[in-house]
Design an enzyme around this catalytic site. Structure first.
Site, PDB file in Angstrom:
ATOM      1  N   LYS A  11       0.849  -1.203   0.000  1.00 16.17           N
ATOM      2  CA  LYS A  11       0.000   0.000   0.000  1.00 16.17           C
ATOM      3  C   LYS A  11       0.882   1.250   0.000  1.00 16.17           C
ATOM      4  CE  LYS A  11      -1.623   1.744   4.040  1.00 16.17           C
ATOM      5  NZ  LYS A  11      -1.420   3.174   4.320  1.00 16.17           N
ATOM      6  N   ASN A  12       1.859   1.277   0.890  1.00 15.79           N
ATOM      7  CA  ASN A  12       2.636   2.507   1.060  1.00 15.79           C
ATOM      8  C   ASN A  12       3.647   2.753  -0.063  1.00 15.79           C
ATOM      9  OD1 ASN A  12       1.149   3.126   3.253  1.00 15.79           O
ATOM     10  ND2 ASN A  12       2.707   2.620   4.778  1.00 15.79           N
ATOM     11  N   ARG A  20      -4.026  10.679   4.577  1.00 16.16           N
ATOM     12  CA  ARG A  20      -2.986  11.696   4.640  1.00 16.16           C
ATOM     13  C   ARG A  20      -2.099  11.734   3.392  1.00 16.16           C
ATOM     14  NH1 ARG A  20      -0.587  14.784   8.586  1.00 16.16           N
ATOM     15  NH2 ARG A  20       1.585  15.210   8.111  1.00 16.16           N
ATOM     16  N   CYS A  43      -4.322  13.097  13.322  1.00 11.13           N
ATOM     17  CA  CYS A  43      -5.044  11.837  13.211  1.00 11.13           C
ATOM     18  C   CYS A  43      -4.808  11.042  14.487  1.00 11.13           C
ATOM     19  CB  CYS A  43      -4.630  11.053  11.985  1.00 11.13           C
ATOM     20  SG  CYS A  43      -2.994  10.392  12.108  1.00 11.13           S
ATOM     21  N   ARG A  88       1.092  15.059  13.571  1.00 16.17           N
ATOM     22  CA  ARG A  88       1.592  14.967  12.195  1.00 16.17           C
ATOM     23  C   ARG A  88       1.591  16.323  11.486  1.00 16.17           C
ATOM     24  NH1 ARG A  88      -0.869   9.486   9.702  1.00 16.17           N
ATOM     25  NH2 ARG A  88       1.082   9.395   8.563  1.00 16.17           N
ATOM     26  N   ASP A 100       4.949   0.915  11.996  1.00 17.76           N
ATOM     27  CA  ASP A 100       3.731   0.278  11.488  1.00 17.76           C
ATOM     28  C   ASP A 100       3.574  -1.174  11.959  1.00 17.76           C
ATOM     29  OD1 ASP A 100       3.081   2.614  10.240  1.00 17.76           O
ATOM     30  OD2 ASP A 100       3.600   1.973   8.216  1.00 17.76           O
ATOM     31  N   ILE A 143       8.522   7.323  16.663  1.00 22.26           N
ATOM     32  CA  ILE A 143       8.156   8.039  15.435  1.00 22.26           C
ATOM     33  C   ILE A 143       6.933   8.936  15.647  1.00 22.26           C
ATOM     34  CG2 ILE A 143       7.589   7.809  12.965  1.00 22.26           C
ATOM     35  CD1 ILE A 143      10.288   6.564  13.604  1.00 22.26           C
ATOM     36  N   ARG A 174      -8.372  -0.300   4.866  1.00 24.66           N
ATOM     37  CA  ARG A 174      -7.472   0.660   4.221  1.00 24.66           C
ATOM     38  C   ARG A 174      -6.158  -0.007   3.840  1.00 24.66           C
ATOM     39  NH1 ARG A 174      -6.333   5.921   7.405  1.00 24.66           N
ATOM     40  NH2 ARG A 174      -5.138   6.137   5.487  1.00 24.66           N
TER      41      ARG A 174
HETATM   42  C1  EPZ Z   1       4.490   7.223   6.315  1.00 23.50           C
HETATM   43  O1  EPZ Z   1       3.757   8.287   6.878  1.00 23.50           O
HETATM   44  C2  EPZ Z   1       3.532   6.044   6.236  1.00 23.50           C
HETATM   45  N1  EPZ Z   1       2.388   6.393   5.410  1.00 23.50           N
HETATM   46  C3  EPZ Z   1       3.068   5.669   7.634  1.00 23.50           C
HETATM   47  O2  EPZ Z   1       2.244   4.517   7.532  1.00 23.50           O
HETATM   48  C4  EPZ Z   1       4.306   5.316   8.476  1.00 23.50           C
HETATM   49  O3  EPZ Z   1       3.884   5.048   9.796  1.00 23.50           O
HETATM   50  C5  EPZ Z   1       5.270   6.500   8.480  1.00 23.50           C
HETATM   51  O4  EPZ Z   1       5.611   6.865   7.120  1.00 23.50           O
HETATM   52  C6  EPZ Z   1       6.568   6.203   9.219  1.00 23.50           C
HETATM   53  O5  EPZ Z   1       7.193   5.094   8.667  1.00 23.50           O
HETATM   54  C7  EPZ Z   1       2.411   6.173   4.100  1.00 23.50           C
HETATM   55  O6  EPZ Z   1       3.415   5.748   3.532  1.00 23.50           O
HETATM   56  C8  EPZ Z   1       1.175   6.422   3.333  1.00 23.50           C
HETATM   57  P1  EPZ Z   1       6.639  10.556   8.334  1.00 23.50           P
HETATM   58  P2  EPZ Z   1       4.351   9.764   6.846  1.00 23.50           P
HETATM   59  O7  EPZ Z   1       6.573  11.851   7.633  1.00 23.50           O
HETATM   60  O8  EPZ Z   1       5.166   9.937   5.631  1.00 23.50           O
HETATM   61  C9  EPZ Z   1       6.894  13.984  11.682  1.00 23.50           C
HETATM   62  C10 EPZ Z   1       0.276   3.274   7.803  1.00 23.50           C
HETATM   63  O9  EPZ Z   1      -0.269   2.768   8.813  1.00 23.50           O
HETATM   64  N2  EPZ Z   1       6.754  15.067  10.689  1.00 23.50           N
HETATM   65  O10 EPZ Z   1       7.781   9.652   8.081  1.00 23.50           O
HETATM   66  O11 EPZ Z   1       3.234  10.701   7.066  1.00 23.50           O
HETATM   67  C11 EPZ Z   1       5.628  13.157  11.844  1.00 23.50           C
HETATM   68  O12 EPZ Z   1       4.669  13.826  12.609  1.00 23.50           O
HETATM   69  C12 EPZ Z   1       0.857   4.680   7.869  1.00 23.50           C
HETATM   70  O13 EPZ Z   1       0.362   2.679   6.721  1.00 23.50           O
HETATM   71  C13 EPZ Z   1       6.891  16.369  11.111  1.00 23.50           C
HETATM   72  O14 EPZ Z   1       7.109  16.645  12.299  1.00 23.50           O
HETATM   73  O15 EPZ Z   1       5.274   9.742   8.127  1.00 23.50           O
HETATM   74  C14 EPZ Z   1       6.178  11.916  12.487  1.00 23.50           C
HETATM   75  O16 EPZ Z   1       6.316  12.117  13.864  1.00 23.50           O
HETATM   76  C15 EPZ Z   1       0.573   5.363   9.173  1.00 23.50           C
HETATM   77  N3  EPZ Z   1       6.765  17.370  10.192  1.00 23.50           N
HETATM   78  C16 EPZ Z   1       7.558  11.778  11.819  1.00 23.50           C
HETATM   79  O17 EPZ Z   1       7.853  13.052  11.253  1.00 23.50           O
HETATM   80  C17 EPZ Z   1       6.536  17.117   8.882  1.00 23.50           C
HETATM   81  O18 EPZ Z   1       6.442  18.077   8.093  1.00 23.50           O
HETATM   82  C18 EPZ Z   1       7.645  10.730  10.726  1.00 23.50           C
HETATM   83  O19 EPZ Z   1       6.533  10.832   9.887  1.00 23.50           O
HETATM   84  C19 EPZ Z   1       6.406  15.781   8.456  1.00 23.50           C
HETATM   85  C20 EPZ Z   1       6.520  14.767   9.378  1.00 23.50           C
END
Ligand code: EPZ
Length: 420
Positions: free
Chosen positions: A22-23, A92, A116, A121, A306, A328, A398
């Site tokens: 999916k991701n 998202r 969420c 996030r 995840d 994370i 999802r």
């Molecule tokens: C991706 O989300 C995945 N989603 C998530 O999977 C996964 O948990 C996550 O990466 C971490 O591996 C998809 O691929 C669709 P991040 P993403 O930006 O990209 C912070 C699932 O269940 N951050 O790596 O949104 C954020 O809040 C989903 O399949 C900021 O602070 O995650 C988090 O604490 C859930 N500012 C950290 O970085 C920003 O501008 C990592 O999030 C952006 C992110």
């Protein structure tokens, strides 16, 4: 709303074919907007997130043909540059369309994704990337309104955190920007590598995929192609943990075991035997106790956030105390209160969960709070004594393709009741 009913206490024995990721599918589909030509993706899982994204891409101007697991997307012309709240709030990842819309059209308005269940996030790092690449923006009325009047300009950017989404976003902007770009502290997740490799095959000049520094030289345009979506390491990990919990023997096909190496090692330390081959892994739990094991989530190749909820479900039946640290997301423990309904003993201290193993879990009515949390409830229910009912399973749909069919094929007893 649909309901899942699970009769617990059955061992898993059999083979599961792991679906496409999916991701990886989502950013690969979004990147189709970067070219006028047709992008053909094979092995796309049938999931509600994929449907949501198709809907959004069609609004933006894409023609999409979806046949079984083959998705063909052609966006000759972008006809709308607004991604509405109704769709972005559902998923998202749809926020990422902002990057190809700016790259191809020069401007876009995309709803803020909002917080969420798993954390706040924020989008501060996305805004920083845009600023550095010559994109002006305003955040107004719940939308990010972005414009790149003189075109995208290559830039050197450093992320404060190895964000997966920000690395996807950077890739999709920098490939069509003028000049050279670099991203320090980039994410190394296999899904990022999958997107990057696809862009390379479309004509992008990218170096350093899978490392913490990505260099890109922008090109004028990208072409279409036909490509296979890699398999879903989180789905594979989820079934591996389920086996560790119920006992039995499971073979997972279509996987790259090195992508879940850290999980495999953690499962081995709980007492599971594993045998990896080229594109499959076999796991076996005999009647030995589940040894308590500590984990700590981290960006790839660390333990995936995840899979944290699923691993916690396993630890509720361990023979000791397990410490699970979430690094994370700041609020990814929503499953704790639901696992407690099965009789699990879990204490929370900030980002640390202390799981004291109990002798058995007892079935209970529970409710899914997010996608991976719902998988942890499925795992707990498979091992619990009695009949569990799980509500709000749209979360599950999802991200897990044919979950009931796959688990029932290995001896589980899962039923879905429609419109309960
Ligand atoms: C991706 O989300 C995945 N989603 C998530 O999977 C996964 O948990 C996550 O990466 C971490 O591996 C998809 O691929 C669709 P991040 P993403 O930006 O990209 C912070 C699932 O269940 N951050 O790596 O949104 C954020 O809040 C989903 O399949 C900021 O602070 O995650 C988090 O604490 C859930 N500012 C950290 O970085 C920003 O501008 C990592 O999030 C952006 C992110």
């Amino acid at each position: 709303m649909d309901l899942i009913i699970i009769e617990g206490g059955k061992k898993l024995n059999g083979t599961i074919d792991i679906s496409g990721s999916k991701n990886a599918s989502l950013p690969m589909m979004i990147a189709s907007l970067l070219t006028k030509q047709t992008l053909e993706l094979n092995n796309v899982p049938n999931l509600s997130d994929v449907e949501t994204l198709k809907h959004l891409l069609r609004i933006l101007g894409s023609e999409i043909v979806h046949n079984n697991r083959l998705v063909k997307i052609k966006t000759e012309k972008i006809i709308h540059t607004l991604a509405p709240y109704d769709l972005v709030r559902k998923m998202r990842a749809s926020f990422w369309v902002l990057a190809p819309l700016i790259a191809r059209f020069g401007s876009a308005e995309v709803s803020l994704p909002g917080g969420c269940a798993i954390g706040i996030r924020p989008i501060n790092m996305y805004l920083k990337i845009m600023e550095k690449m010559n994109v002006s923006y305003a955040v107004e009325n719940g939308y990010v309104k972005a414009k790149s009047k003189e075109g995208l300009r290559g830039s050197k950017i450093t992320l404060d955190f190895q964000s997966v989404g920000c690395t996807h976003f950077f890739l999709m902007l920098a490939v069509l920007a003028k000049g050279d770009s670099s991203l320090e502290n980039s994410a190394c997740e296999p899904e990022v590598v999958a997107l990057g490799r696809m862009l390379q095959k479309m004509g992008a000049k990218i170096e350093g995929l899978g490392t913490k520094r990505i260099n890109i030289t922008g090109v004028e345009s990208l072409s279409g192609l036909s490509i296979q979506v890699p398999s879903d390491r989180i789905e594979a990990g989820t079934y591996a943990i389920a086996l560790a919990m119920t006992g039995g023997q499971l073979k997972l096909n279509n996987i790259n075991a090195t992508e879940i190496d850290i999980l495999i090692r953690a499962l081995e330390s709980t007492g599971v035997e594993t045998y990896s081959s080229n594109n499959s892994i076999s796991l076996e739990r005999k009647n030995n106790p589940i040894h308590s094991t500590n984990i700590e989530t981290a960006p790839y190749p660390g333990f995936p956030t995840d899979l944290q909820a699923q691993f916690m479900a396993l630890m509720t039946l361990s023979n000791g105390v397990s410490r699970i640290k979430e690094n994370i997301f700041e609020n990814r423990f929503m499953h704790v209160q639901e696992l407690a309904r099965f009789g699990a003993n879990i204490e929370l201290e900030g980002d640390l969960a202390i799981v004291k193993g109990v002798k058995c879990l007892i079935a209970a009515p529970v409710m899914a709070t997010d996608l991976r949390a719902s998988a942890s409830l499925i795992i707990a229910a498979l091992a619990a004594k009695g009949t569990t009912s799980i509500r709000r399973i749209y979360h599950l749909d999802r991200g897990f393709e044919e979950l009931e069919k796959k688990l029932n094929g290995c001896g589980a007893d899962i039923k879905r009741i429609r419109d309960a």
